[in-house]
Design an enzyme around this catalytic site. Structure first.
Site, PDB file in Angstrom:
ATOM      1  N   ASP A   1      33.605   2.620  25.095  1.00 31.37           N
ATOM      2  CA  ASP A   1      33.385   1.364  24.360  1.00 31.37           C
ATOM      3  C   ASP A   1      34.276   1.244  23.125  1.00 31.37           C
ATOM      4  OD1 ASP A   1      31.276   0.844  26.159  1.00 31.37           O
ATOM      5  OD2 ASP A   1      29.930   2.046  24.929  1.00 31.37           O
TER       6      ASP A   1
ATOM      7  N   GLY B   1      37.123  -0.260  23.051  1.00 32.12           N
ATOM      8  CA  GLY B   1      37.926  -1.478  23.105  1.00 32.12           C
ATOM      9  C   GLY B   1      39.168  -1.271  23.961  1.00 32.12           C
ATOM     10  N   LYS B   2      39.076  -0.339  24.918  1.00 33.41           N
ATOM     11  CA  LYS B   2      40.250  -0.048  25.776  1.00 33.41           C
ATOM     12  C   LYS B   2      40.666  -1.263  26.601  1.00 33.41           C
ATOM     13  CE  LYS B   2      37.972   3.136  27.774  1.00 33.41           C
ATOM     14  NZ  LYS B   2      36.781   3.139  26.913  1.00 33.41           N
TER      15      LYS B   2
ATOM     16  N   GLY C   1      32.641  -0.939  31.350  1.00 31.19           N
ATOM     17  CA  GLY C   1      32.530  -2.372  31.093  1.00 31.19           C
ATOM     18  C   GLY C   1      33.597  -2.759  30.097  1.00 31.19           C
ATOM     19  N   HIS C   2      34.511  -3.616  30.501  1.00 33.38           N
ATOM     20  CA  HIS C   2      35.570  -4.069  29.609  1.00 33.38           C
ATOM     21  C   HIS C   2      35.399  -5.561  29.376  1.00 33.38           C
ATOM     22  CE1 HIS C   2      38.543  -0.700  30.964  1.00 33.38           C
ATOM     23  NE2 HIS C   2      37.654  -0.283  30.095  1.00 33.38           N
ATOM     24  N   THR C   3      35.412  -5.953  28.124  1.00 33.37           N
ATOM     25  CA  THR C   3      35.353  -7.386  27.832  1.00 33.37           C
ATOM     26  C   THR C   3      36.732  -7.828  27.372  1.00 33.37           C
ATOM     27  OG1 THR C   3      33.084  -7.092  27.121  1.00 33.37           O
ATOM     28  CG2 THR C   3      34.148  -9.150  26.475  1.00 33.37           C
TER      29      THR C   3
ATOM     30  N   GLN D   1      35.483   4.965  30.136  1.00 32.08           N
ATOM     31  CA  GLN D   1      34.675   5.895  29.321  1.00 32.08           C
ATOM     32  C   GLN D   1      35.518   6.480  28.179  1.00 32.08           C
ATOM     33  OE1 GLN D   1      34.309   6.350  33.050  1.00 32.08           O
ATOM     34  NE2 GLN D   1      32.898   4.692  32.684  1.00 32.08           N
TER      35      GLN D   1
HETATM   36  P1  IMP Z   1      27.103   7.693  33.995  1.00 32.76           P
HETATM   37  O1  IMP Z   1      28.584   7.613  33.879  1.00 32.76           O
HETATM   38  O2  IMP Z   1      26.448   6.390  34.397  1.00 32.76           O
HETATM   39  O3  IMP Z   1      26.658   8.846  34.844  1.00 32.76           O
HETATM   40  O4  IMP Z   1      26.512   7.997  32.531  1.00 32.76           O
HETATM   41  C1  IMP Z   1      26.739   9.230  31.854  1.00 32.76           C
HETATM   42  C2  IMP Z   1      26.898   9.016  30.363  1.00 32.76           C
HETATM   43  O5  IMP Z   1      28.107   8.311  30.110  1.00 32.76           O
HETATM   44  C3  IMP Z   1      25.780   8.167  29.722  1.00 32.76           C
HETATM   45  O6  IMP Z   1      25.573   8.623  28.398  1.00 32.76           O
HETATM   46  C4  IMP Z   1      26.381   6.770  29.688  1.00 32.76           C
HETATM   47  O7  IMP Z   1      25.801   5.975  28.677  1.00 32.76           O
HETATM   48  C5  IMP Z   1      27.829   7.103  29.381  1.00 32.76           C
HETATM   49  N1  IMP Z   1      28.773   6.086  29.865  1.00 32.76           N
HETATM   50  C6  IMP Z   1      29.211   5.902  31.127  1.00 32.76           C
HETATM   51  N2  IMP Z   1      30.099   4.898  31.179  1.00 32.76           N
HETATM   52  C7  IMP Z   1      30.247   4.448  29.939  1.00 32.76           C
HETATM   53  C8  IMP Z   1      31.077   3.445  29.353  1.00 32.76           C
HETATM   54  O8  IMP Z   1      31.868   2.751  29.997  1.00 32.76           O
HETATM   55  N3  IMP Z   1      30.951   3.282  28.013  1.00 32.76           N
HETATM   56  C9  IMP Z   1      30.115   4.044  27.258  1.00 32.76           C
HETATM   57  N4  IMP Z   1      29.349   5.006  27.756  1.00 32.76           N
HETATM   58  C10 IMP Z   1      29.406   5.208  29.088  1.00 32.76           C
END
Ligand code: IMP
Length: 428
Positions: A13, A15-16, A40-42, A224
């Site tokens: 998150d 801002g990539k 999730g990218h906005t 991520q």
């Molecule tokens: P998973 O990737 O759904 O298995 O989640 C594992 C951990 O990574 C959790 O703490 C999620 O909140 C975090 N996480 C997964 N994808 C994102 C992302 O795009 N942004 C922020 N945190 C993420």
């Protein structure tokens, strides 16, 4: 620029999406290499707000070809929904512009159900996953029983593999008292999806290597963040893939000789969703102020899950570590405008655990959980900086903040963003 990697320097998150969107203007190909629709990218373009989970933000540039690499896990039904949404907003998503690796693994309803069951079983030790089935899909991949996108090309083989996977998952789900799945219904939904996705499935490794050899500029878009990396993050509070620069190479099947730029994206404060240590977390008024109310799409609420993000001061222990793990050649600092209005700003420069000072994260999770941050305090600024275009028009305190972060991470900061719009950028 043969190939640039864009990577989150914190817990995701950062801002990539907007950075990738900006760099995509000069790229020929934009390729995602890890994760799935947990991301999730906005991206804001004029009056349109695109919320992307799987499709790289490069799709918003007409000249760019987008790739989902072999390192990804793809939920075909969710992907199609996203492709349809983007197409309805006037963006072309044809097989000429969008390619899915035949080696990417598929997320099925079995993985989604197992993700929920596993989180439930963990109770208050839960990871706080996005419940998109990411972990179970990567477990099947490394357990050598996953289903690859390429298997969608042969309907019979695909239906058999799905059937087998759902039946196996049902055994585990019923043992855990969870709801079981109907293998026939899953097969029907997924065969429909396979029919539609078939033209998009190719050998992206050969495609990318051919394009790179011919001089195309490739942007490798990370999802991520470094501290969520399965190897380098706060294990087990991590995702199940490699969002770091090494993951870009294995997740796309390209060699390091093509990479000449590794851009770390850091938000100028810290946020985290899900469980796990966060030594600079702020509770109360300051944290709420950084988070925002949720009324604006750029407030700190998850794009994928809507969960409020944990917020805190910038942590340069994390950034220093991310710069080392990824080999950042530069950093892009996002959301500097959010820091306007604070009398003073703190930056964590080290941790203290059991009387020992750490400039990099300590060895064990238990130590990081006990870590107390050592802060420096810098003057804040009150001016609205959202319209600033030139670095010399930033308040002195904002320039000092940027310089200090670069110095503490020993990495140049080349660009900052001062708002969500494409042109709200300042080159340093
Ligand atoms: P998973 O990737 O759904 O298995 O989640 C594992 C951990 O990574 C959790 O703490 C999620 O909140 C975090 N996480 C997964 N994808 C994102 C992302 O795009 N942004 C922020 N945190 C993420």
């Amino acid at each position: 620029m043969p190939a640039t990697i864009v990577i989150g320097a914190q817990w995701g998150d950062e801002g990539k999406g907007r950075v990738a969107d900006w760099l995509a203007a000069e790229a020929d190909v934009v390729a995602r290499y890890a994760g799935g629709d947990n991301a999730g990218h906005t991206v804001v373009v004029g009056d349109k707000i695109f919320k992307l989970h799987l499709v790289p933000s490069g799709i918003l540039h007409d000249h760019v070809v987008c790739v989902l690499g072999n390192g990804m896990v793809v939920n075909p039904v969710n992907l199609l929904r996203e492709m349809d949404q983007i197409a309805a907003m006037g963006v072309e998503v044809s097989p000429e512009r969008f390619i899915i690796s035949s080696r990417a693994h598929l997320i099925t309803p079995a993985h989604v159900a197992l993700d929920s069951a596993s989180e439930k079983a963990l109770g208050n030790q839960a990871i706080g996953t996005t419940l998109r089935g990411i972990g179970p899909a990567y477990m099947d991949k490394t357990g050598r029983k996953g289903i690859r996108a390429g298997q969608m090309l042969n309907v019979e083989e695909f239906a058999d593999a799905l059937h087998k996977m759902i039946e196996e998952a049902n055994v585990t789900l019923s043992r855990q008292g969870g709801v079981t799945l109907d293998p026939k219904q899953v097969a029907l939904d997924y065969i429909d999806a396979a029919e539609r996705l078939r033209p998009y499935i190719k050998d992206t490794t050969v495609y990318l290597n051919t394009r790179l050899r011919d001089g195309a500029r490739v942007l490798c878009e990370g999802a991520q963040g470094t501290l969520l990396d399965i190897d380098h993050g706060d294990y087990p509070f991590v995702t199940s893939s490699s969002p770091t620069s090494g993951g870009a190479l294995t997740g796309l099947g390209i060699g390091p000789r093509y990479i000449d730029r590794v851009m770390g994206v850091a938000k100028c404060f810290s946020t985290r969703v899900g469980s796990g240590p966060m030594p600079t977390e702020l509770h109360g008024e300051l944290g709420n102020r950084l988070r925002g109310t949720g009324e604006n799409h750029w407030d700190e609420f998850g794009t994928t899950t809507g969960r409020p993000r944990r917020c805190g001061w910038l942590d340069t222990v994390v950034l220093r570590y991310a710069a080392a793990v990824n080999g950042f050649t530069e950093m892009f600092l996002t959301k500097l405008d959010v820091l306007s209005g604070f009398d003073e700003l703190k930056i964590a420069v080290a941790y203290h655990v059991d009387g020992v000072r750490y400039e990099y994260p300590p060895v064990t999770l238990a130590e990081t959980e006990r870590a107390e941050a050592e802060f420096i305090t810098l003057p804040g600024w009150h001016e609205d900086i959202s319209k600033v275009k030139d670095v010399k028009d930033l308040p002195d305190a904002a320039r000092t903040y940027i310089q200090k972060v670069a110095e503490l991470c020993d990495t140049p900061i080349t660009t900052i963003s001062v708002g969500p719009e494409r042109d709200q950028l300042v080159y340093i």
